[in-house]
Design a protein around this motif. Structure first.
Motif, PDB file in Angstrom:
ATOM      1  N   TYR A  36       0.827  -1.199   0.000  1.00 23.48           N
ATOM      2  CA  TYR A  36       0.000   0.000   0.000  1.00 23.48           C
ATOM      3  C   TYR A  36       0.866   1.255   0.000  1.00 23.48           C
ATOM      4  O   TYR A  36       1.901   1.314   0.661  1.00 23.48           O
ATOM      5  N   GLN A  37       0.417   2.244  -0.750  1.00 23.11           N
ATOM      6  CA  GLN A  37       1.046   3.559  -0.780  1.00 23.11           C
ATOM      7  C   GLN A  37       0.182   4.473   0.080  1.00 23.11           C
ATOM      8  O   GLN A  37      -1.043   4.465  -0.025  1.00 23.11           O
ATOM      9  N   PHE A  38       0.810   5.262   0.934  1.00 25.31           N
ATOM     10  CA  PHE A  38       0.080   6.193   1.797  1.00 25.31           C
ATOM     11  C   PHE A  38       0.118   7.587   1.193  1.00 25.31           C
ATOM     12  O   PHE A  38       1.170   8.044   0.742  1.00 25.31           O
ATOM     13  N   LEU A  39      -1.026   8.252   1.198  1.00 25.26           N
ATOM     14  CA  LEU A  39      -1.137   9.599   0.667  1.00 25.26           C
ATOM     15  C   LEU A  39      -1.839  10.495   1.673  1.00 25.26           C
ATOM     16  O   LEU A  39      -2.736  10.043   2.391  1.00 25.26           O
ATOM     17  N   THR A  40      -1.457  11.751   1.680  1.00 21.57           N
ATOM     18  CA  THR A  40      -2.258  12.744   2.386  1.00 21.57           C
ATOM     19  C   THR A  40      -3.449  13.071   1.486  1.00 21.57           C
ATOM     20  O   THR A  40      -3.438  12.765   0.283  1.00 21.57           O
ATOM     21  N   PHE A  41      -4.447  13.698   2.052  1.00 18.29           N
ATOM     22  CA  PHE A  41      -5.593  14.080   1.237  1.00 18.29           C
ATOM     23  C   PHE A  41      -5.164  15.084   0.172  1.00 18.29           C
ATOM     24  O   PHE A  41      -5.598  15.021  -0.979  1.00 18.29           O
ATOM     25  N   GLN A  83       4.961  10.766  14.680  1.00 21.42           N
ATOM     26  CA  GLN A  83       6.356  10.319  14.736  1.00 21.42           C
ATOM     27  C   GLN A  83       6.490   8.891  14.214  1.00 21.42           C
ATOM     28  O   GLN A  83       7.414   8.586  13.456  1.00 21.42           O
ATOM     29  N   ILE A  84       5.571   8.029  14.588  1.00 23.31           N
ATOM     30  CA  ILE A  84       5.590   6.647  14.084  1.00 23.31           C
ATOM     31  C   ILE A  84       5.479   6.650  12.561  1.00 23.31           C
ATOM     32  O   ILE A  84       6.244   5.970  11.863  1.00 23.31           O
ATOM     33  N   GLY A  89       8.253   6.408   7.001  1.00 28.73           N
ATOM     34  CA  GLY A  89       8.215   7.048   5.692  1.00 28.73           C
ATOM     35  C   GLY A  89       6.814   7.338   5.189  1.00 28.73           C
ATOM     36  O   GLY A  89       6.588   7.465   3.986  1.00 28.73           O
ATOM     37  N   ILE A  90       5.865   7.463   6.103  1.00 33.31           N
ATOM     38  CA  ILE A  90       4.459   7.706   5.770  1.00 33.31           C
ATOM     39  C   ILE A  90       4.098   9.150   6.080  1.00 33.31           C
ATOM     40  O   ILE A  90       4.450   9.671   7.130  1.00 33.31           O
ATOM     41  N   SER A  91       3.375   9.770   5.154  1.00 30.60           N
ATOM     42  CA  SER A  91       2.811  11.102   5.402  1.00 30.60           C
ATOM     43  C   SER A  91       1.310  10.964   5.569  1.00 30.60           C
ATOM     44  O   SER A  91       0.669  10.199   4.844  1.00 30.60           O
ATOM     45  N   ALA A  92       0.754  11.721   6.501  1.00 34.19           N
ATOM     46  CA  ALA A  92      -0.683  11.684   6.774  1.00 34.19           C
ATOM     47  C   ALA A  92      -1.215  13.109   6.864  1.00 34.19           C
ATOM     48  O   ALA A  92      -0.440  14.071   6.934  1.00 34.19           O
ATOM     49  N   SER A  93      -2.516  13.228   6.884  1.00 33.42           N
ATOM     50  CA  SER A  93      -3.185  14.520   7.062  1.00 33.42           C
ATOM     51  C   SER A  93      -3.662  14.623   8.503  1.00 33.42           C
ATOM     52  O   SER A  93      -4.309  13.703   9.009  1.00 33.42           O
ATOM     53  N   TYR A  94      -3.375  15.756   9.137  1.00 35.99           N
ATOM     54  CA  TYR A  94      -3.797  16.028  10.514  1.00 35.99           C
ATOM     55  C   TYR A  94      -4.662  17.278  10.501  1.00 35.99           C
ATOM     56  O   TYR A  94      -4.201  18.353  10.131  1.00 35.99           O
ATOM     57  N   LEU A 114       7.506  17.140  10.637  1.00 35.84           N
ATOM     58  CA  LEU A 114       7.725  15.727  10.332  1.00 35.84           C
ATOM     59  C   LEU A 114       7.277  15.369   8.909  1.00 35.84           C
ATOM     60  O   LEU A 114       7.398  14.221   8.488  1.00 35.84           O
ATOM     61  N   GLY A 115       6.740  16.353   8.183  1.00 34.19           N
ATOM     62  CA  GLY A 115       6.350  16.129   6.793  1.00 34.19           C
ATOM     63  C   GLY A 115       4.895  15.800   6.575  1.00 34.19           C
ATOM     64  O   GLY A 115       4.506  15.365   5.484  1.00 34.19           O
ATOM     65  N   HIS A 116       4.074  16.027   7.579  1.00 33.67           N
ATOM     66  CA  HIS A 116       2.652  15.732   7.454  1.00 33.67           C
ATOM     67  C   HIS A 116       1.877  16.963   7.006  1.00 33.67           C
ATOM     68  O   HIS A 116       2.288  18.102   7.246  1.00 33.67           O
ATOM     69  N   GLU A 117       0.729  16.707   6.375  1.00 30.50           N
ATOM     70  CA  GLU A 117      -0.178  17.777   5.978  1.00 30.50           C
ATOM     71  C   GLU A 117      -0.943  18.266   7.208  1.00 30.50           C
ATOM     72  O   GLU A 117      -1.368  17.467   8.040  1.00 30.50           O
TER      73      GLU A 117
END
Length: 161
Positions: A36-41, A83-84, A89-94, A114-117
């Motif tokens: 699976y590839q993880f994407l931010t919105f 942080q996890i 190497g996963i980016s998420a939307s917060y 940390l590179g998250h949206e």
């Protein structure tokens, strides 16, 4: 076959009896191992509107997950999940609310670093008791606040508009 999964911590929590950071890391590692590839919105929206759309119909479409978190009450917990994800190497939307439990500038900045949206988890109509003009002004003001930490391009509504 294209599989789209939208995980929110709230929905995810309902299906597990052991919702710990250890189990969360294990779930993410398992999904990564399955390809699976993880994407931010934001990333999904950008790719979907691109003329070179990787999600267009094809027999070899990628498996992807739009990973988002609504930060309602415990911003410090969100920093731990961020942080996890970063470590993997996963980016998420917060999505952050304006209430003090969520709107913690140091934590918002750390999650963005940390590179998250970062997005705005709005509830302006409820805060302004249905006054549309006041709610619109409040929305604009809060959006500018969150843009101090990240160039916010996506928003999501809290339980009350």
């Amino acid at each position: 076959m294209l599989i789209t999964i939208l995980l929110t911590l709230f929905a995810f929590r309902k299906h597990l009896t052991d919702f710990t950071l250890y189990q969360y890391r294990h779930l993410l590692e398992s999904l990564l191992q399955q390809g699976y590839q993880f994407l931010t919105f934001e990333q999904y929206c950008e790719q979907k509107s691109s003329p070179h759309r990787p999600f267009a119909s094809s027999p070899h479409r990628p498996k992807y997950i739009l990973l988002r978190h609504d930060v309602d009450l415990k911003a410090a917990n969100s920093l731990m999940t961020a942080q996890i994800e970063h470590d993997l190497g996963i980016s998420a939307s917060y999505y952050f609310r304006v209430v003090p439990q969520s709107n913690q500038p140091d934590i918002i900045r750390a999650i963005a670093d940390l590179g998250h949206e970062i997005g705005y988890h709005y509830e302006d109509m409820a805060i302004c008791k249905g006054d549309v003009e006041q709610a619109f002004a409040h929305f604009q003001q809060q959006l500018q606040h969150f843009r101090r930490f990240y160039p916010v391009r996506t928003i999501c509504m809290h339980g009350a508009p």
